[in-house]
Motif scaffolding. Structure first.
Motif, short mmCIF file in Angstrom:
data_model
loop_
_atom_site.label_atom_id
_atom_site.label_comp_id
_atom_site.label_asym_id
_atom_site.label_seq_id
_atom_site.Cartn_x
_atom_site.Cartn_y
_atom_site.Cartn_z
N HIS A 134 4.55 11.92 -1.55
CA HIS A 134 5.02 12.91 -0.53
C HIS A 134 3.71 12.77 0.64
O HIS A 134 3.76 12.95 1.64
N ASP A 135 2.50 12.70 -0.18
CA ASP A 135 1.33 13.10 0.70
C ASP A 135 1.10 11.56 1.34
O ASP A 135 0.60 10.78 1.00
N LEU A 136 1.22 11.53 2.83
CA LEU A 136 1.20 10.64 3.71
C LEU A 136 -0.16 10.04 3.95
O LEU A 136 -0.49 8.67 3.80
N SER A 137 -1.16 10.94 3.84
CA SER A 137 -2.66 10.23 3.92
C SER A 137 -3.02 9.90 2.57
O SER A 137 -3.71 8.91 2.62
N MET A 138 -2.67 10.45 1.60
CA MET A 138 -3.05 9.79 0.21
C MET A 138 -2.19 8.25 0.07
O MET A 138 -2.76 7.54 -0.54
N VAL A 139 -0.95 8.38 0.48
CA VAL A 139 -0.24 6.93 0.48
C VAL A 139 -1.30 6.02 1.14
O VAL A 139 -1.32 4.76 0.78
N LYS A 140 -1.68 6.34 2.48
CA LYS A 140 -2.48 5.24 3.27
C LYS A 140 -3.70 4.90 2.43
O LYS A 140 -4.11 3.77 2.54
N HIS A 141 -4.37 5.75 1.62
CA HIS A 141 -5.32 5.68 1.32
C HIS A 141 -5.20 4.76 -0.06
O HIS A 141 -6.40 3.75 -0.29
N ILE A 142 -4.22 4.42 -0.68
CA ILE A 142 -3.88 3.60 -1.89
C ILE A 142 -3.29 2.44 -1.47
O ILE A 142 -3.31 1.54 -2.39
#
Length: 316
Positions: free
Chosen positions: A204-212
């Motif tokens: 759900h966490d969009l910023s975390m998805v971008k990071h990985i």
């Protein structure tokens, strides 16, 4: 992995089906992480689980190295089950409380006969515990003695124990404290580089998805509405739903945060049991036209490796 027109419907009554995944197509390339985002109930987890054969498909194909995952039998199926592993969302319910940590991690090794002796098994388990940031002495404990972050590390060690090539990470950080989430994500990034793993990362966490993630797919009501490289998707979102998601990401700068324009979508998400005709997003879309209510748009390439399902683009 090639996913072609994948559908997964759950039968509710004699004539009623829940369309969890409805005509989804994408590729995952060797060594990359594909992030899948979307709100609760959009079909992210069902899509991931169907891709690795945990759920049977309703229609379409999932090809892993050219072979249909759902048609594998015997030794081929067993080998694919070793190659494709899953890290579960809830580190509390996904680990057997009756087993010691050693047996939880070693179970896969025993099933696939990956060690020749008890001494080798002990050595491999201790090596895995070190790799995920735990002490070798933890092998003799039970899971109730660990925190949520430590349990998730045990779950990661269990998945890696059989030397997989493909990982399905189903919201592996959503049940953890914020302070622990970054540690687990950084651990997954390091392990992926060390082991050259290919993975789907659902969150759900969009910023975390971008990071990985290398590339990111956005799902809405069982459909893939946008798919692009991570930086491209976050810097230049095209689909109205993606724009709304991106506008909701907090900015760690007080001045910019005050100026941020949040796109507030009106209306409710339709039921996956009674999916509207046409585009699944049309009842909440601020730019919907008549064609949107009649015809479902196909995923089309609007720029290099950037795919969007919207009638307002490229003259669909």
């Amino acid at each position: 992995m090639e996913v072609k027109h994948l559908k997964k419907y759950f039968k509710l009554h004699s004539k009623q089906y829940l369309r969890a995944v409805d005509d989804v197509s994408f590729n995952i390339y060797k060594g990359e992480t594909l992030g899948i985002v979307g709100e609760s109930g959009c079909g992210k987890t069902t899509c991931g689980r169907t891709c690795i054969g945990m759920y049977g498909k309703t229609d379409g194909e999932v090809l892993y190295r050219g072979k249909d995952v759902h048609n594998l039998k015997g030794s081929e199926k067993k080998e694919f089950m070793r190659q494709a592993q899953m890290i579960f969302q809830d580190p509390y319910s996904s680990l057997d409380p009756r087993l010691k940590v050693h047996d939880i991690i070693a179970e896969g090794m025993r099933i696939h006969h990956l060690t020749c002796s008890k001494a080798e098994e002990i050595e491999e388990v201790q090596k895995l515990l070190k790799q995920v940031g735990l002490n070798p002495e933890h092998a003799s404990r039970y899971v109730h003695e660990f925190s949520g972050g430590q349990r998730q590390r045990i779950g990661i060690a269990r998945a890696l124990a059989v030397n997989p090539e493909f990982l399905l990470c189903d919201e592996p950080i959503s049940a953890l404290d914020v302070s622990v989430q970054a540690q687990v994500v950084n651990l997954l990034i390091r392990l992926q580089k060390e082991r050259n793993l290919t993975s789907i990362f659902i969150a759900h966490d969009l910023s975390m998805v971008k990071h990985i993630s290398d590339r990111v797919g956005v799902m809405y009501l069982g459909r893939m509405v946008e798919l692009a490289e991570a930086d491209e998707l976050y810097d230049h979102p095209v689909h109205p739903y993606t724009n709304a998601l991106m506008s909701a990401i907090p900015i760690p700068d007080p001045k910019k945060e005050k100026e941020r324009q949040i796109i507030r979508l009106k209306g409710e998400v339709p039921s996956p049991v009674d999916v509207p005709e046409g585009c699944v997003f049309c009842n909440r879309c601020p730019i919907a036209e008549e064609i949107c209510r009649r015809k479902m748009p196909e995923l089309q390439e609007v720029s290099k490796e950037h795919f969007v399902a919207c009638h307002k683009l490229k003259g669909q």
